[in-house]
Write a protein that holds these residues in place. Sequence first.
Motif, mmCIF file in Angstrom:
data_model
loop_
_atom_site.group_PDB
_atom_site.id
_atom_site.type_symbol
_atom_site.label_atom_id
_atom_site.label_comp_id
_atom_site.label_asym_id
_atom_site.label_seq_id
_atom_site.Cartn_x
_atom_site.Cartn_y
_atom_site.Cartn_z
ATOM 1 N N TYR A 129 1.067 -1.199 -0.031
ATOM 2 C CA TYR A 129 0.096 0.154 0.044
ATOM 3 C C TYR A 129 0.864 1.367 -0.083
ATOM 4 O O TYR A 129 0.547 2.288 -0.527
ATOM 5 N N CYS A 130 2.108 1.196 0.617
ATOM 6 C CA CYS A 130 3.004 2.227 0.558
ATOM 7 C C CYS A 130 3.573 2.687 -0.782
ATOM 8 O O CYS A 130 3.603 3.718 -1.236
ATOM 9 N N HIS A 131 3.391 1.428 -1.687
ATOM 10 C CA HIS A 131 3.872 1.711 -3.138
ATOM 11 C C HIS A 131 2.943 2.305 -3.796
ATOM 12 O O HIS A 131 3.196 3.378 -4.869
ATOM 13 N N ARG A 132 1.624 2.148 -3.409
ATOM 14 C CA ARG A 132 0.635 2.722 -3.965
ATOM 15 C C ARG A 132 0.594 4.152 -3.992
ATOM 16 O O ARG A 132 0.270 4.990 -4.823
ATOM 17 N N VAL A 133 0.587 4.588 -2.671
ATOM 18 C CA VAL A 133 0.434 5.892 -2.291
ATOM 19 C C VAL A 133 1.682 6.666 -2.870
ATOM 20 O O VAL A 133 1.672 7.929 -3.020
ATOM 21 N N HIS A 134 2.822 5.879 -2.959
ATOM 22 C CA HIS A 134 4.072 6.736 -3.245
ATOM 23 C C HIS A 134 3.721 7.258 -4.620
ATOM 24 O O HIS A 134 4.357 8.291 -5.130
ATOM 25 N N GLU A 135 3.090 6.460 -5.604
ATOM 26 C CA GLU A 135 3.019 6.842 -6.850
ATOM 27 C C GLU A 135 2.052 8.181 -6.910
ATOM 28 O O GLU A 135 2.171 8.953 -7.703
ATOM 29 N N GLU A 136 0.951 8.092 -6.209
ATOM 30 C CA GLU A 136 0.061 9.210 -5.866
ATOM 31 C C GLU A 136 0.796 10.580 -5.383
ATOM 32 O O GLU A 136 0.649 11.392 -6.047
ATOM 33 N N LEU A 137 1.654 10.257 -4.577
ATOM 34 C CA LEU A 137 2.553 11.351 -4.006
ATOM 35 C C LEU A 137 3.620 12.014 -5.111
ATOM 36 O O LEU A 137 3.514 13.172 -5.278
ATOM 37 N N LYS A 138 4.052 10.932 -5.920
ATOM 38 C CA LYS A 138 4.851 11.605 -7.137
ATOM 39 C C LYS A 138 3.757 12.358 -7.955
ATOM 40 O O LYS A 138 4.602 13.459 -8.507
ATOM 41 N N ARG A 139 2.779 11.989 -8.256
ATOM 42 C CA ARG A 139 2.124 12.808 -9.221
ATOM 43 C C ARG A 139 1.627 14.178 -8.594
ATOM 44 O O ARG A 139 1.686 15.284 -9.238
ATOM 45 N N GLY A 266 -3.718 4.895 5.388
ATOM 46 C CA GLY A 266 -4.058 3.941 4.449
ATOM 47 C C GLY A 266 -3.623 4.723 3.275
ATOM 48 O O GLY A 266 -3.046 5.796 3.186
ATOM 49 N N ALA A 267 -3.939 4.009 2.046
ATOM 50 C CA ALA A 267 -3.222 4.272 0.872
ATOM 51 C C ALA A 267 -4.374 5.436 0.188
ATOM 52 O O ALA A 267 -5.286 5.244 -0.785
ATOM 53 N N VAL A 268 -4.011 6.778 0.516
ATOM 54 C CA VAL A 268 -4.834 7.867 0.014
ATOM 55 C C VAL A 268 -4.734 8.226 -1.400
ATOM 56 O O VAL A 268 -3.699 8.223 -1.879
ATOM 57 N N PRO A 269 -5.924 7.996 -2.035
ATOM 58 C CA PRO A 269 -5.745 8.495 -3.697
ATOM 59 C C PRO A 269 -5.349 9.788 -3.770
ATOM 60 O O PRO A 269 -5.516 10.877 -3.123
ATOM 61 N N TYR A 270 -4.885 10.222 -5.106
ATOM 62 C CA TYR A 270 -4.320 11.620 -5.497
ATOM 63 C C TYR A 270 -5.587 12.459 -5.286
ATOM 64 O O TYR A 270 -5.170 13.682 -4.882
ATOM 65 N N GLU A 271 -6.813 12.364 -5.809
ATOM 66 C CA GLU A 271 -7.901 13.313 -5.831
ATOM 67 C C GLU A 271 -8.035 13.902 -3.901
ATOM 68 O O GLU A 271 -8.001 14.816 -3.888
ATOM 69 N N GLN A 272 -7.934 12.714 -3.230
ATOM 70 C CA GLN A 272 -8.268 13.225 -1.705
ATOM 71 C C GLN A 272 -7.083 13.933 -1.343
ATOM 72 O O GLN A 272 -7.263 14.993 -0.442
ATOM 73 N N ILE A 273 -5.836 13.554 -1.704
ATOM 74 C CA ILE A 273 -4.811 14.138 -1.337
ATOM 75 C C ILE A 273 -4.663 15.618 -1.872
ATOM 76 O O ILE A 273 -4.643 16.729 -0.994
ATOM 77 N N ILE A 274 -5.376 15.912 -3.173
ATOM 78 C CA ILE A 274 -5.292 17.279 -3.690
ATOM 79 C C ILE A 274 -6.294 18.340 -2.831
ATOM 80 O O ILE A 274 -6.127 19.240 -2.508
#
Length: 279
Positions: A129-139, A266-274
């Motif tokens: 799940y860290c891999h998944r959220v890392h991709e979102e953070l890179k975006r 948890g693995a927060v998606p890009y849209e929620q982070i923004i």
Amino acid sequence: MIWTILVLVLAITLFAGDGFMFRKAGKKEMTPVVLWTKKSVKLISIALLVVGINRLGLGTTYYLVDSNPMILQDMAQNMQAQGNKGSSAKEIRRILKAEGDNMTRFAPIMGNVDAKKTIFVFTVPTCPYCHRVHEELKRVVADRDDVRVVVKGFSIHGVRSDAAVRAMIAAKLQSNEKAVALTNHLMDNNDWLEGASNAKPNDMAAALQKGVLAAAKKVGLDTARLESDMNGDAVRQETANVRDLAGKLQIQGTPFLIIEEKAFPGAVPYEQIIQALGK
């Protein structure tokens, strides 16, 4: 398939034959041994029936593991989120103010290091799940120049995650850019884990460190210095700091994000982070 059918036939025979085998003796007439045998036959028949159904692909094991493995992963993440809500915004604000530079000193920082908005992520390269959220953070840092991501390596998997986390911290002593490059490589690739796949338990730590150093060499780090720094005071200070912060912030698992003084497990998606960052 033949063995599966035989298992089912045996299960049905035992279940149906239970009454036939013990019909001559009433419950009051049965000895403890007979009663125990009767119950054992019933349990064995049920167990065989479950095994047979699962082998046919009709049971929950097949459904969850073979057909829909993401269900188990989502269940695990939801359970983590429910039990890992973290501290209130007021408490987070107090902790961040008290910690000051300790939060960023030895941590890799993704994006613009002088950005006005900061995301703290407690993470570990051995967590899917860290891999998944890392991709979102890179975006996020690619799209927002006003945002930086401070990576707090949190070794929660013991030996399996220890070398990677210590290397991420030690790499910061050479440069932030190289620390981020190593963090990205460990998050985006599994090549550094390959040597440990067949390692014996006593050899696991050495195999993982070898893989981490190989990854460090690929991104241009001085591996001799890195290996030395991984056992140095700075790394010990940062790992202790992360454990202390995790306790204060009530962090029980990874990934865990702090965005604008609010906790997001948890693995927060890009849209929620923004959305959490605001304008």
